[in-house]
Scaffold this active site. Structure first.
Site, PDB file in Angstrom:
ATOM      1  N   TYR A 172       0.851  -1.194   0.000  1.00 32.04           N
ATOM      2  CA  TYR A 172       0.000   0.000   0.000  1.00 32.04           C
ATOM      3  C   TYR A 172       0.880   1.235   0.000  1.00 32.04           C
ATOM      4  O   TYR A 172       1.945   1.266   0.627  1.00 32.04           O
ATOM      5  CB  TYR A 172      -0.928  -0.031   1.230  1.00 32.04           C
ATOM      6  CG  TYR A 172      -1.927   1.091   1.274  1.00 32.04           C
ATOM      7  CD1 TYR A 172      -2.700   1.400   0.149  1.00 32.04           C
ATOM      8  CD2 TYR A 172      -2.106   1.850   2.432  1.00 32.04           C
ATOM      9  CE1 TYR A 172      -3.619   2.445   0.188  1.00 32.04           C
ATOM     10  CE2 TYR A 172      -3.027   2.884   2.467  1.00 32.04           C
ATOM     11  CZ  TYR A 172      -3.779   3.181   1.338  1.00 32.04           C
ATOM     12  OH  TYR A 172      -4.680   4.207   1.371  1.00 32.04           O
ATOM     13  N   TYR A 182      -3.112   5.263   8.719  1.00 36.64           N
ATOM     14  CA  TYR A 182      -2.559   3.928   8.469  1.00 36.64           C
ATOM     15  C   TYR A 182      -1.384   3.752   9.423  1.00 36.64           C
ATOM     16  O   TYR A 182      -0.230   3.849   9.051  1.00 36.64           O
ATOM     17  CB  TYR A 182      -2.115   3.822   7.010  1.00 36.64           C
ATOM     18  CG  TYR A 182      -1.912   2.414   6.494  1.00 36.64           C
ATOM     19  CD1 TYR A 182      -3.002   1.595   6.229  1.00 36.64           C
ATOM     20  CD2 TYR A 182      -0.643   1.919   6.247  1.00 36.64           C
ATOM     21  CE1 TYR A 182      -2.825   0.312   5.729  1.00 36.64           C
ATOM     22  CE2 TYR A 182      -0.452   0.646   5.740  1.00 36.64           C
ATOM     23  CZ  TYR A 182      -1.543  -0.153   5.485  1.00 36.64           C
ATOM     24  OH  TYR A 182      -1.358  -1.424   4.975  1.00 36.64           O
TER      25      TYR A 182
HETATM   26  P1  NAI Z   1      -8.383  -9.514   3.842  1.00 34.26           P
HETATM   27  O1  NAI Z   1      -8.992  -9.382   5.188  1.00 34.26           O
HETATM   28  O2  NAI Z   1      -9.172 -10.167   2.781  1.00 34.26           O
HETATM   29  O3  NAI Z   1      -6.984 -10.265   3.895  1.00 34.26           O
HETATM   30  C1  NAI Z   1      -6.107 -10.274   4.975  1.00 34.26           C
HETATM   31  C2  NAI Z   1      -5.959 -11.728   5.400  1.00 34.26           C
HETATM   32  O4  NAI Z   1      -4.836 -11.880   6.244  1.00 34.26           O
HETATM   33  C3  NAI Z   1      -7.163 -12.242   6.168  1.00 34.26           C
HETATM   34  O5  NAI Z   1      -7.677 -13.388   5.504  1.00 34.26           O
HETATM   35  C4  NAI Z   1      -6.578 -12.636   7.514  1.00 34.26           C
HETATM   36  O6  NAI Z   1      -7.214 -13.759   8.055  1.00 34.26           O
HETATM   37  C5  NAI Z   1      -5.141 -12.930   7.117  1.00 34.26           C
HETATM   38  N1  NAI Z   1      -4.173 -12.928   8.218  1.00 34.26           N
HETATM   39  C6  NAI Z   1      -3.976 -11.975   9.160  1.00 34.26           C
HETATM   40  N2  NAI Z   1      -2.982 -12.355   9.989  1.00 34.26           N
HETATM   41  C7  NAI Z   1      -2.540 -13.565   9.545  1.00 34.26           C
HETATM   42  C8  NAI Z   1      -1.532 -14.473   9.995  1.00 34.26           C
HETATM   43  N3  NAI Z   1      -0.792 -14.209  11.071  1.00 34.26           N
HETATM   44  N4  NAI Z   1      -1.340 -15.631   9.304  1.00 34.26           N
HETATM   45  C9  NAI Z   1      -2.100 -15.899   8.218  1.00 34.26           C
HETATM   46  N5  NAI Z   1      -3.065 -15.088   7.765  1.00 34.26           N
HETATM   47  C10 NAI Z   1      -3.278 -13.926   8.421  1.00 34.26           C
HETATM   48  O7  NAI Z   1      -7.979  -8.015   3.438  1.00 34.26           O
HETATM   49  P2  NAI Z   1      -7.234  -7.401   2.169  1.00 34.26           P
HETATM   50  O8  NAI Z   1      -7.426  -5.937   2.322  1.00 34.26           O
HETATM   51  O9  NAI Z   1      -7.643  -8.047   0.923  1.00 34.26           O
HETATM   52  O10 NAI Z   1      -5.699  -7.694   2.450  1.00 34.26           O
HETATM   53  C11 NAI Z   1      -4.848  -8.439   1.607  1.00 34.26           C
HETATM   54  C12 NAI Z   1      -3.556  -7.676   1.361  1.00 34.26           C
HETATM   55  O11 NAI Z   1      -3.845  -6.515   0.579  1.00 34.26           O
HETATM   56  C13 NAI Z   1      -2.871  -7.171   2.626  1.00 34.26           C
HETATM   57  O12 NAI Z   1      -1.471  -7.301   2.498  1.00 34.26           O
HETATM   58  C14 NAI Z   1      -3.257  -5.702   2.649  1.00 34.26           C
HETATM   59  O13 NAI Z   1      -2.355  -4.905   3.378  1.00 34.26           O
HETATM   60  C15 NAI Z   1      -3.186  -5.426   1.151  1.00 34.26           C
HETATM   61  N6  NAI Z   1      -3.806  -4.158   0.718  1.00 34.26           N
HETATM   62  C16 NAI Z   1      -5.129  -3.882   0.987  1.00 34.26           C
HETATM   63  C17 NAI Z   1      -5.700  -2.700   0.581  1.00 34.26           C
HETATM   64  C18 NAI Z   1      -7.132  -2.404   0.868  1.00 34.26           C
HETATM   65  O14 NAI Z   1      -7.559  -1.252   0.692  1.00 34.26           O
HETATM   66  N7  NAI Z   1      -7.933  -3.385   1.262  1.00 34.26           N
HETATM   67  C19 NAI Z   1      -4.918  -1.678  -0.147  1.00 34.26           C
HETATM   68  C20 NAI Z   1      -3.552  -2.063  -0.431  1.00 34.26           C
HETATM   69  C21 NAI Z   1      -3.032  -3.254   0.013  1.00 34.26           C
END
Ligand code: NAI
Length: 286
Positions: A172, A182
């Site tokens: 991000y 953030y």
């Molecule tokens: P999401 O909630 O779908 O995905 C995050 C996942 O990480 C969840 O499934 C959670 O259970 C898992 N997780 C957390 N701690 C964990 C651990 N210790 N071991 C294994 N799994 C773990 O949310 P999202 O937003 O799709 O996130 C996916 C990636 O995208 C992340 O790296 C996030 O920072 C990145 N991202 C998200 C943005 C947004 O606006 N949603 C923007 C830019 C990047």
């Protein structure tokens, strides 16, 4: 044969991990996912009960099949690292072999090798606190879950990744520009992830011809993003200010990820690729 992908960080059908899984499945890949242990039960139950059937639908009308769901907690590398309170925790007790090393061993036993590694996970317990109010513990936890988790996954998967394979993670823009809100060291964690993308591209490239890239994604109302609290504002801001005036869909990030792990991008490695309707290129909001 089709390629095999391991996608870490899928626990529902709202996030980037799910969308990437769909794009890869649509391109013919076999899908394995790693799901955070505390979220495993509800994810598997929802899958089984058909709750995701509508969103499993691929462009050709077929359904995405997930060959296997592995419990994973990417902040632990091997069983010796698991603290007592986690061992005793009810939400962990029902699962086994969920440290990074054990998951990779299981994948090796089950399938022998993979071609694609996707890291779509992050966690920062103090994300809603400004950096000046973040504790050492919270800061290091953000780095552990959001940055080192990728180093560890790549390190352990590398020996069973087929040459020509590729990995991708999600980052991000808060790593390089000021995004108030953030917090908790999450901006720091993304900066580490992006820097590591370069160093790991060199090391994994030289060692096994594996490419390493990261997608700097625009805002999406995922479960993780909603927990931060300001996601609706960011989506609005992006809509109002980005060169392309539309809401970003998770599928657009999924498609870019599919490109970046496919042979179409065989000379791209060590890159941060923006998939954000161009918002990163703006100097001021208008
Ligand atoms: P999401 O909630 O779908 O995905 C995050 C996942 O990480 C969840 O499934 C959670 O259970 C898992 N997780 C957390 N701690 C964990 C651990 N210790 N071991 C294994 N799994 C773990 O949310 P999202 O937003 O799709 O996130 C996916 C990636 O995208 C992340 O790296 C996030 O920072 C990145 N991202 C998200 C943005 C947004 O606006 N949603 C923007 C830019 C990047």
């Amino acid at each position: 044969r089709g390629k095999r992908a391991f996608i870490a960080g899928v626990a529902d059908d709202n996030g980037y991990g799910w969308a990437i899984a769909k794009s890869l499945a649509a391109a013919g890949a076999e899908i394995l996912v790693g799901t955070w242990v505390p979220a495993l039960n509800i994810f598997e139950t929802s899958l089984r009960r058909g709750k995701f059937d509508e969103s499993r639908m691929l462009p050709d009308g077929s359904m995405m099949e997930i060959t296997k769901v592995y419990p994973l907690d990417a902040v632990y590398d091997s069983p010796e690292d698991i603290p007592e309170d986690i061992k005793m925790n009810k939400r962990y007790a029902g699962s086994s072999k969920w440290t990074v090393q054990e998951v990779v061993e299981s994948v090796k036993q089950d399938f022998g090798s993979i071609d694609i590694l996707v890291h779509s996970l992050a966690n920062g317990p103090e994300v809603s606190r400004p950096l000046l109010e973040t504790s050492r513990k919270g800061y290091l936890a953000a780095l552990s879950a959001s940055s080192y988790s990728f180093v560890s996954l790549l390190k352990h998967f590398l020996p069973i990744m087929n040459p020509g394979g590729a990995s991708i993670s999600l980052t991000y823009i808060a790593s390089e520009r000021i995004i108030p809100g953030y917090g908790g060291g999450m901006s720091s964690a993304k900066a580490a992830l992006e820097s590591d993308t370069q160093v790991l591209a060199f090391e994994a490239g030289r060692k096994r011809q594996i490419r390493v890239n990261t997608i700097s994604a625009g805002p999406l109302g995922s479960r993780a993003a909603k927990a931060i609290g300001f996601i609706d504002k960011m989506i609005e801001y992006s809509f109002a200010n980005a060169p392309i005036e539309k809401e970003l869909s998770a599928d657009e990030v999924g498609n870019a990820a599919a490109f970046l792990v496919s042979p179409l991008s065989s000379a791209i490695t060590g890159a941060v690729v923006y998939v954000d309707n161009g918002l990163n290129a703006m100097g001021v909001g208008i």
